[in-house]
Each structure stands twice: as C-alpha cells, then as structure tokens.
Design a protein around this motif. Sequence first.
Motif, PDB file in Angstrom:
ATOM      1  N   TYR A   1     -12.202  -9.535  12.911  1.00 49.47           N
ATOM      2  CA  TYR A   1     -11.023 -10.513  13.083  1.00 49.47           C
ATOM      3  C   TYR A   1     -10.776 -10.395  14.692  1.00 49.47           C
ATOM      4  O   TYR A   1     -11.121  -9.451  15.198  1.00 49.47           O
ATOM      5  CB  TYR A   1      -9.846 -10.413  12.286  1.00 49.47           C
ATOM      6  CG  TYR A   1      -9.926 -10.248  10.882  1.00 49.47           C
ATOM      7  CD1 TYR A   1     -10.253  -9.379   9.925  1.00 49.47           C
ATOM      8  CD2 TYR A   1      -9.488 -11.561  10.438  1.00 49.47           C
ATOM      9  CE1 TYR A   1     -10.151  -9.487   8.722  1.00 49.47           C
ATOM     10  CE2 TYR A   1      -9.779 -11.694   8.969  1.00 49.47           C
ATOM     11  CZ  TYR A   1      -9.800 -10.761   8.182  1.00 49.47           C
ATOM     12  OH  TYR A   1      -9.934 -10.888   6.702  1.00 49.47           O
TER      13      TYR A   1
ATOM     14  N   GLN B   1      -7.380 -11.567  16.996  1.00 52.10           N
ATOM     15  CA  GLN B   1      -5.997 -11.484  17.110  1.00 52.10           C
ATOM     16  C   GLN B   1      -5.520 -12.224  18.380  1.00 52.10           C
ATOM     17  O   GLN B   1      -5.708 -11.430  19.329  1.00 52.10           O
ATOM     18  CB  GLN B   1      -5.187 -10.280  16.644  1.00 52.10           C
ATOM     19  CG  GLN B   1      -3.614 -10.720  16.634  1.00 52.10           C
ATOM     20  CD  GLN B   1      -3.003  -9.611  16.208  1.00 52.10           C
ATOM     21  OE1 GLN B   1      -3.195  -8.405  16.501  1.00 52.10           O
ATOM     22  NE2 GLN B   1      -1.748  -9.572  15.358  1.00 52.10           N
TER      23      GLN B   1
ATOM     24  N   GLY C   1       0.690 -15.039  18.496  1.00 50.26           N
ATOM     25  CA  GLY C   1       1.156 -16.254  17.740  1.00 50.26           C
ATOM     26  C   GLY C   1       0.343 -17.025  16.959  1.00 50.26           C
ATOM     27  O   GLY C   1       0.678 -18.104  16.271  1.00 50.26           O
ATOM     28  N   MET C   2      -0.816 -16.453  16.572  1.00 53.05           N
ATOM     29  CA  MET C   2      -1.880 -17.099  15.752  1.00 53.05           C
ATOM     30  C   MET C   2      -2.405 -16.474  14.709  1.00 53.05           C
ATOM     31  O   MET C   2      -3.093 -16.885  14.005  1.00 53.05           O
ATOM     32  CB  MET C   2      -3.177 -17.473  17.015  1.00 53.05           C
ATOM     33  CG  MET C   2      -2.845 -18.262  18.009  1.00 53.05           C
ATOM     34  SD  MET C   2      -2.080 -20.005  17.573  1.00 53.05           S
ATOM     35  CE  MET C   2      -3.506 -20.611  16.777  1.00 53.05           C
ATOM     36  N   GLY C   3      -1.870 -15.331  14.424  1.00 55.53           N
ATOM     37  CA  GLY C   3      -2.382 -14.604  13.358  1.00 55.53           C
ATOM     38  C   GLY C   3      -3.413 -14.095  13.580  1.00 55.53           C
ATOM     39  O   GLY C   3      -4.232 -13.778  14.792  1.00 55.53           O
ATOM     40  N   LEU C   4      -4.433 -13.807  12.512  1.00 54.68           N
ATOM     41  CA  LEU C   4      -5.906 -13.308  12.722  1.00 54.68           C
ATOM     42  C   LEU C   4      -6.875 -14.425  12.177  1.00 54.68           C
ATOM     43  O   LEU C   4      -6.612 -14.868  11.059  1.00 54.68           O
ATOM     44  CB  LEU C   4      -6.113 -11.838  11.721  1.00 54.68           C
ATOM     45  CG  LEU C   4      -5.790 -10.680  12.353  1.00 54.68           C
ATOM     46  CD1 LEU C   4      -3.971 -10.651  12.606  1.00 54.68           C
ATOM     47  CD2 LEU C   4      -6.109  -9.327  11.541  1.00 54.68           C
TER      48      LEU C   4
ATOM     49  N   PHE D   1     -10.292  -6.833  15.707  1.00 53.50           N
ATOM     50  CA  PHE D   1      -9.980  -5.801  14.581  1.00 53.50           C
ATOM     51  C   PHE D   1     -11.094  -5.672  13.763  1.00 53.50           C
ATOM     52  O   PHE D   1     -11.671  -6.735  13.280  1.00 53.50           O
ATOM     53  CB  PHE D   1      -8.916  -6.090  13.994  1.00 53.50           C
ATOM     54  CG  PHE D   1      -7.535  -5.620  14.899  1.00 53.50           C
ATOM     55  CD1 PHE D   1      -6.774  -6.726  15.400  1.00 53.50           C
ATOM     56  CD2 PHE D   1      -6.964  -4.511  14.813  1.00 53.50           C
ATOM     57  CE1 PHE D   1      -5.698  -6.294  16.127  1.00 53.50           C
ATOM     58  CE2 PHE D   1      -5.841  -4.062  15.542  1.00 53.50           C
ATOM     59  CZ  PHE D   1      -5.139  -5.320  16.303  1.00 53.50           C
TER      60      PHE D   1
ATOM     61  N   TYR E   1     -11.583  -9.571  -0.848  1.00 55.81           N
ATOM     62  CA  TYR E   1     -10.149  -9.863  -0.563  1.00 55.81           C
ATOM     63  C   TYR E   1      -9.015  -9.832  -1.491  1.00 55.81           C
ATOM     64  O   TYR E   1      -7.989 -10.097  -1.259  1.00 55.81           O
ATOM     65  CB  TYR E   1     -10.334 -11.624  -0.187  1.00 55.81           C
ATOM     66  CG  TYR E   1     -11.079 -11.944   0.871  1.00 55.81           C
ATOM     67  CD1 TYR E   1     -11.917 -12.990   1.157  1.00 55.81           C
ATOM     68  CD2 TYR E   1     -10.961 -11.109   2.009  1.00 55.81           C
ATOM     69  CE1 TYR E   1     -12.595 -13.136   2.175  1.00 55.81           C
ATOM     70  CE2 TYR E   1     -11.501 -11.694   3.309  1.00 55.81           C
ATOM     71  CZ  TYR E   1     -12.474 -12.576   3.196  1.00 55.81           C
ATOM     72  OH  TYR E   1     -13.064 -13.083   4.391  1.00 55.81           O
TER      73      TYR E   1
ATOM     74  N   LEU F   1      -7.038  -4.272   2.616  1.00 57.28           N
ATOM     75  CA  LEU F   1      -7.941  -4.256   4.059  1.00 57.28           C
ATOM     76  C   LEU F   1      -7.320  -3.054   4.617  1.00 57.28           C
ATOM     77  O   LEU F   1      -6.240  -2.775   4.818  1.00 57.28           O
ATOM     78  CB  LEU F   1      -7.933  -5.400   4.689  1.00 57.28           C
ATOM     79  CG  LEU F   1      -8.210  -6.929   3.812  1.00 57.28           C
ATOM     80  CD1 LEU F   1      -7.981  -7.913   4.829  1.00 57.28           C
ATOM     81  CD2 LEU F   1      -9.922  -6.604   3.630  1.00 57.28           C
TER      82      LEU F   1
ATOM     83  N   PHE G   1      -7.620  -1.257   8.436  1.00 56.63           N
ATOM     84  CA  PHE G   1      -7.903  -1.833   9.590  1.00 56.63           C
ATOM     85  C   PHE G   1      -8.108  -0.735  10.460  1.00 56.63           C
ATOM     86  O   PHE G   1      -7.502   0.306  10.542  1.00 56.63           O
ATOM     87  CB  PHE G   1      -6.740  -2.583  10.156  1.00 56.63           C
ATOM     88  CG  PHE G   1      -6.672  -4.007   9.534  1.00 56.63           C
ATOM     89  CD1 PHE G   1      -6.035  -4.022   8.528  1.00 56.63           C
ATOM     90  CD2 PHE G   1      -7.409  -5.113  10.238  1.00 56.63           C
ATOM     91  CE1 PHE G   1      -6.319  -5.501   7.759  1.00 56.63           C
ATOM     92  CE2 PHE G   1      -7.266  -6.377   9.795  1.00 56.63           C
ATOM     93  CZ  PHE G   1      -6.790  -6.540   8.567  1.00 56.63           C
ATOM     94  N   GLY G   2      -9.045  -0.870  11.706  1.00 55.63           N
ATOM     95  CA  GLY G   2      -9.110   0.039  12.931  1.00 55.63           C
ATOM     96  C   GLY G   2      -7.881  -0.247  13.748  1.00 55.63           C
ATOM     97  O   GLY G   2      -7.090  -1.306  13.508  1.00 55.63           O
ATOM     98  N   GLU G   3      -7.948   0.189  14.785  1.00 53.32           N
ATOM     99  CA  GLU G   3      -6.999   0.272  15.720  1.00 53.32           C
ATOM    100  C   GLU G   3      -6.907  -0.767  16.709  1.00 53.32           C
ATOM    101  O   GLU G   3      -6.021  -1.086  17.399  1.00 53.32           O
ATOM    102  CB  GLU G   3      -6.341   1.467  16.281  1.00 53.32           C
ATOM    103  CG  GLU G   3      -6.064   2.569  15.589  1.00 53.32           C
ATOM    104  CD  GLU G   3      -5.231   3.632  16.006  1.00 53.32           C
ATOM    105  OE1 GLU G   3      -4.353   4.542  15.499  1.00 53.32           O
ATOM    106  OE2 GLU G   3      -5.345   3.995  17.269  1.00 53.32           O
TER     107      GLU G   3
END
Lengths: 113, 112
Positions: free
Chosen positions: A35, A37, A40-43, A90, A98, A102, A104-106
């Motif tokens: 993903y 990021q 203000g746009m999400g992922l 990310f 799904y 999920l 996630f990495g940092e």
Amino acid sequence: NAGVTQTPKFRILKIGQSMTLQCAQDMNHNYMYWYRQDPGMGLKLIYYSVGAGITDKGEVPNGYNVSRSTTEDFPLRLELAAPSQTSVYFCASSQEGYTGELFFGEGSRLTVL
Amino acid sequence: AQSVTQLDSHVSVSEGTPVLLRCNYSSSYSPSLFWYVQHPNKGLQLLLKYTSAATLVKGINGFEAEFKKSETSFHLTKPSAHMSDAAEYFCVVSVGNDKIIFGKGTRLHILP
C-alpha cells in the motif's frame, strides 16, 4: 517476534532513479500486499499476492513492479522514480486474505526530488 | 459498490472523557468491518473486527464498536480517553476476498 519487516525505513531518490523496497514476513502468510499512504487519503493498494509465484495489480500499480518468488518475501520495485511517488509505503500480510487481520510493517518513507 | 466514510478527519477530547469516532459504510453484501489504529511513524494495528457473530465488538485497549445495519454505521467508542490513545484511526470494509477499502482516517487528539 519479527512479523513484517520493511527496509529501508527512509530513502531519498532523484527523479529517474530506480530502487527496491524490501518486505519479509515470518508468519507463513500466503497473502501479501503493498500500500501507499498519502496524507488525508487513507491507504491505496498498489499490488498484492495470494501466494508464491502469483501477483496482481491493485488500485494504483503504474510505475511499480513486484515479484513473489518465496512465501516470505514480496519486494516492490520502483522504476524511473517520479515526484508523484513520494509517499509512505506499507507492506502487509494476512493468513485469511481480506476477511482476516492484516499485519503491517512499520513503513518506508520515500521522497523523490 | 462498497465504500466507507469516516465522518470526522480530526477529533479532540480531554483525557478521561469518552471517545466517539464515526464510520458509515456502503455494501451490497454482508461486510466484514475493521478498525485499525496507527501511532506516529508506525504501521497499522488491528483494534477490532466485525464479521456478523455479534453486533457489539470489543477490541484492544478498551475500545469497542457497534454494528448497526439499519444505520449502516460502525462507530468506534471508548469510555475514557488516555493520552496513549492519540493516533490515527482507520475504518475498513471488506466483502469476501475481493476487495478491501480503507477510510481516509480520523486523527484523535487527547487534551491534558
């Protein structure tokens, strides 16, 4: 307990350069995702994989490539970097796709100048 | 088509007061709904998940969310905010294994 590991954490690129963001997970998950990021746009999903040898495009794949030669690793390749690729990237993995959690990495913060 | 809307981009509350982060969704099918939290310079972490077993879902760190089908909402609440709750929160909807959609996020500020 490593989980999902991303390298590098920070990188500055010049326009036109190429690089690879590395992602590795030690949970034996089949599903892996990249993903980006933006504020203000999400992922937004770039690419995903449902298992070794299988990859598919997500919502914003242009300018990127992936490979999945092993279950553990899912590198993201940026070819001919552009300022529009300045973002935080990310990597995530999941056991159930799904419908499940999920992990996630940092994140990897990339700046293209 | 699926969509998710987080109604507030920023929420500020005083420490010790209740937290309410609002999320509305749209889905043609029975969705799975999630809340994730992102602390500064960190990846996202799952807070809680709804998958039709119970409408009130309890998560980590005292958070909970209620699935209201009639209102197509999945609001996140916590009775008493703590300074460590300051973070960005994402509401997420998925329908099967076909697609997952992230909301744009709500940044929670905790005032001392």
